[in-house]
Write a protein that holds these residues in place. Structure first.
Motif, PDB file in Angstrom:
ATOM      1  N   GLU A   1      -6.483   0.047   5.507  1.00 28.68           N
ATOM      2  CA  GLU A   1      -6.154  -1.293   5.038  1.00 28.68           C
ATOM      3  C   GLU A   1      -6.455  -2.361   6.086  1.00 28.68           C
ATOM      4  OE1 GLU A   1      -2.087   0.608   5.953  1.00 28.68           O
ATOM      5  OE2 GLU A   1      -4.018   1.216   5.170  1.00 28.68           O
TER       6      GLU A   1
ATOM      7  N   ASN B   1      -3.889  -5.993  -7.157  1.00 31.55           N
ATOM      8  CA  ASN B   1      -4.145  -4.869  -6.259  1.00 31.55           C
ATOM      9  C   ASN B   1      -2.884  -4.540  -5.469  1.00 31.55           C
ATOM     10  OD1 ASN B   1      -5.265  -2.916  -4.621  1.00 31.55           O
ATOM     11  ND2 ASN B   1      -6.357  -4.350  -3.314  1.00 31.55           N
ATOM     12  N   SER B   2      -2.153  -3.540  -5.944  1.00 33.80           N
ATOM     13  CA  SER B   2      -0.951  -3.105  -5.228  1.00 33.80           C
ATOM     14  C   SER B   2      -0.790  -1.588  -5.324  1.00 33.80           C
ATOM     15  CB  SER B   2       0.298  -3.825  -5.753  1.00 33.80           C
ATOM     16  OG  SER B   2       0.379  -3.751  -7.165  1.00 33.80           O
ATOM     17  N   ASN B   3      -1.923  -0.901  -5.328  1.00 32.79           N
ATOM     18  CA  ASN B   3      -1.929   0.557  -5.286  1.00 32.79           C
ATOM     19  C   ASN B   3      -1.192   1.178  -6.469  1.00 32.79           C
ATOM     20  OD1 ASN B   3      -2.734   2.972  -4.187  1.00 32.79           O
ATOM     21  ND2 ASN B   3      -1.119   3.062  -2.641  1.00 32.79           N
ATOM     22  N   GLY B   4      -1.333   0.532  -7.644  1.00 36.77           N
ATOM     23  CA  GLY B   4      -0.750   1.098  -8.857  1.00 36.77           C
ATOM     24  C   GLY B   4       0.446   0.366  -9.410  1.00 36.77           C
TER      25      GLY B   4
ATOM     26  N   GLU C   1       0.835  -1.200   0.000  1.00 35.86           N
ATOM     27  CA  GLU C   1       0.000   0.000   0.000  1.00 35.86           C
ATOM     28  C   GLU C   1       0.870   1.251   0.000  1.00 35.86           C
ATOM     29  OE1 GLU C   1      -3.750   0.482   0.279  1.00 35.86           O
ATOM     30  OE2 GLU C   1      -3.236  -1.312  -0.874  1.00 35.86           O
ATOM     31  N   TYR C   2       2.056   1.135   0.561  1.00 40.42           N
ATOM     32  CA  TYR C   2       2.956   2.279   0.712  1.00 40.42           C
ATOM     33  C   TYR C   2       4.151   2.092  -0.221  1.00 40.42           C
ATOM     34  CZ  TYR C   2       0.157   2.668   4.936  1.00 40.42           C
ATOM     35  OH  TYR C   2      -0.890   2.743   5.818  1.00 40.42           O
ATOM     36  N   HIS C   3       4.419   3.103  -1.046  1.00 37.32           N
ATOM     37  CA  HIS C   3       5.465   2.985  -2.061  1.00 37.32           C
ATOM     38  C   HIS C   3       6.662   3.896  -1.814  1.00 37.32           C
ATOM     39  CE1 HIS C   3       2.241   1.690  -5.254  1.00 37.32           C
ATOM     40  NE2 HIS C   3       2.320   0.859  -4.223  1.00 37.32           N
TER      41      HIS C   3
END
Length: 479
Positions: free
Chosen positions: A307, A230-233, A173-175
């Motif tokens: 999340e 689904n990995s936030n992009g 979720e956090y990149h």
């Protein structure tokens, strides 16, 4: 093999979530199997750090863009954690109490990129001075995912290029996304390779790590599959890199999470004494929060963030509080300030049925695992999940959404050999039905006792997972 783990968290030194538990356990189990694993994290100015004795092993300078900064590397004396813990002290960056969040404002620090970029640059600058280089550099989440990029692309770190690098994704979720101009803060690299840092027009630390590391791992097999959807992009990138990716389920430290020896619970108990031990700890927990110990007690422990499904909880709790079904709800966690206000209001208005402790409290967490009947995890995303493993170790039945590592570790009671409760949809109806099933299980004391017996015999220790990591490291060093 000598393995160096770089991470932003490591229990008990610094923990905000499951990452801290993993990095605080895996190296110990690697060492028990004959490896040489150590951990490098920033030196935060929290209570634990301030109460330890460290010895300085290096003092150096490095560059963050055009600015020079000083740092020191310190080692925890005595290695009491089962592995060497090294901390990098960078004045002005980590001399604060919070890992990611300012505890006074409840918001993230303004200089997140500069903090963790300087940490990674300092760590590699220190490794550059080693005569005997490590065999593996293992990076955890986006806070350390620029390390493989710098090793492969910066001339300054060319001495390290033959060392295999691993990036473990604990939470995609956090990149670590920032404007591309921030790339100028990195040590000089060929500008033609700037695309390795970029994703959707931004500097993306996690994407850079996925592209440039030798190996990508995630913390469960199901989560590895989910990341391609689904990995936030980053779905397309995870799909592209699947050839060098694998899932390894996390374990838990059975020495820490052991109801028979746990110093943080009021009454220790063994498997044979589980019935009376659970009862005594439940009485302690319920007395602390003015709850009726005769009622089923359902706990939530974790970050109050999207999340984790925390935003579903207020309406879910109210459904039961205003119904004829009597249930105790206990919540422990921190996160979204709006949720803090909502839970504080529910707590004030429903004394005797709900209580919320809106803080990080390790002792209370252990007591909740020991004293609750059920642990609730309604996650939108759950890469692996550790809470369900902790809970089962203490004979507490998991109620989980069928996602990520929760699928891999919790088998529904309606299946043959099942021992937990799962629900599929992220909605009130599915979650409500799951809690009703839990209440019915609680009422069937014979079946409840069988489930408790089953889950306390399950083995979620790090032993198996550590073997898988060693196999992976061995393969990489032989390439």
């Amino acid at each position: 093999m000598k393995i160096v783990h770089f991470s932003s968290e490591c229990y008990p030194a610094a923990k905000a979530g499951g990452l801290g538990d993993v990095v605080g356990s895996l190296p110990k189990y690697l060492n028990l199997k004959g490896q040489e694993a150590e951990v490098v994290i920033p030196k935060y100015h929290n209570q634990w750090m301030n109460n330890q004795l460290f010895e300085t092993v290096a003092t150096q300078t490095a560059q963050l863009g055009n600015d020079e900064f000083h740092f020191s590397v310190e080692r925890l004396k005595g290695d009491p954690l089962g592995f060497p813990l090294l901390v990098i002290d960078i004045p002005g960056r980590f001399d604060r109490p919070g890992v990611y969040i300012d505890p006074w404002s409840g918001h993230g620090y303004w200089d997140e990129l500069e903090r963790f970029m300087s940490f990674q640059i300092a760590g590699l600058s220190w490794l550059n001075t080693w005569g005997d280089k490590p065999d593996i550099i293992h990076c955890h989440d986006h806070h350390t995912a620029l390390i493989p990029f710098m090793i492969t692309q910066s001339e300054h770190f060319r001495q390290l290029r033959d060392i295999p690098t691993v990036v473990t994704v604990h939470n995609a979720e956090y990149h670590g996304r920032h404007e591309m101009a921030k790339a100028a803060l990195l040590p000089p690299f060929n500008p033609d390779q700037a695309g390795l840092l970029e994703w959707e027009g931004q500097l993306n630390s996690l994407a850079a790590g996925l592209k440039t590391s030798w190996q990508v791992t995630t913390v469960s097999n199901t989560y590895m599959d989910e990341l391609q959807q689904n990995s936030n992009g980053l779905e397309a990138l995870f799909a592209f890199e699947q050839g060098k990716s694998r899932g390894i389920i996390n374990g838990i430290d059975n020495a820490v999470w052991n109801p028979e020896t746990d110093p943080l619970i009021e009454h220790n108990y063994s498997y044979r004494g589980r019935k009376s031990g659970k009862k005594k700890n439940k009485e302690v927990l319920c007395a602390q929060f003015s709850l009726n110990p005769e009622l089923p007690t359902i706990s939530f422990i974790g970050r109050l963030v999207r999340e984790k499904g925390a935003d579903l909880l207020p309406d879910l709790f109210r459904r039961f509080i205003y119904s004829d079904v009597e249930v105790n709800f206990v919540l422990l966690g921190t996160g979204d300030p709006q949720l803090h206000d909502i839970f504080a209001s529910i707590k004030n208005n429903h004394v005797g049925f709900f209580d919320a402790t809106l803080e990080y409290n390790e002792r209370l967490a252990h007591q909740m695992y020991a004293g609750s009947d059920f642990i609730l995890m309604p996650s939108r995303v759950e890469p692996c999940g550790l809470n369900q493993m902790f809970a089962m170790r203490y004979g507490t039945v998991p109620i989980v959404r069928s996602v990520g590592g929760l699928i891999d570790t919790v088998k529904d009671i309606d299946e043959e050999g099942g021992y937990g409760i799962r629900f599929d949809g992220f909605n009130l109806e599915d979650a409500d039905y799951a809690l009703c099933r839990a209440v019915n299980l609680y009422k069937d004391q014979s079946k409840m006792a069988d489930v408790v017996s089953t889950i306390m015999k399950l083995d979620f220790s790090w032993d198996r997972s550590a073997r898988e990591y060693i196999q992976m490291y061995t393969h990489l060093t032989n390439l």
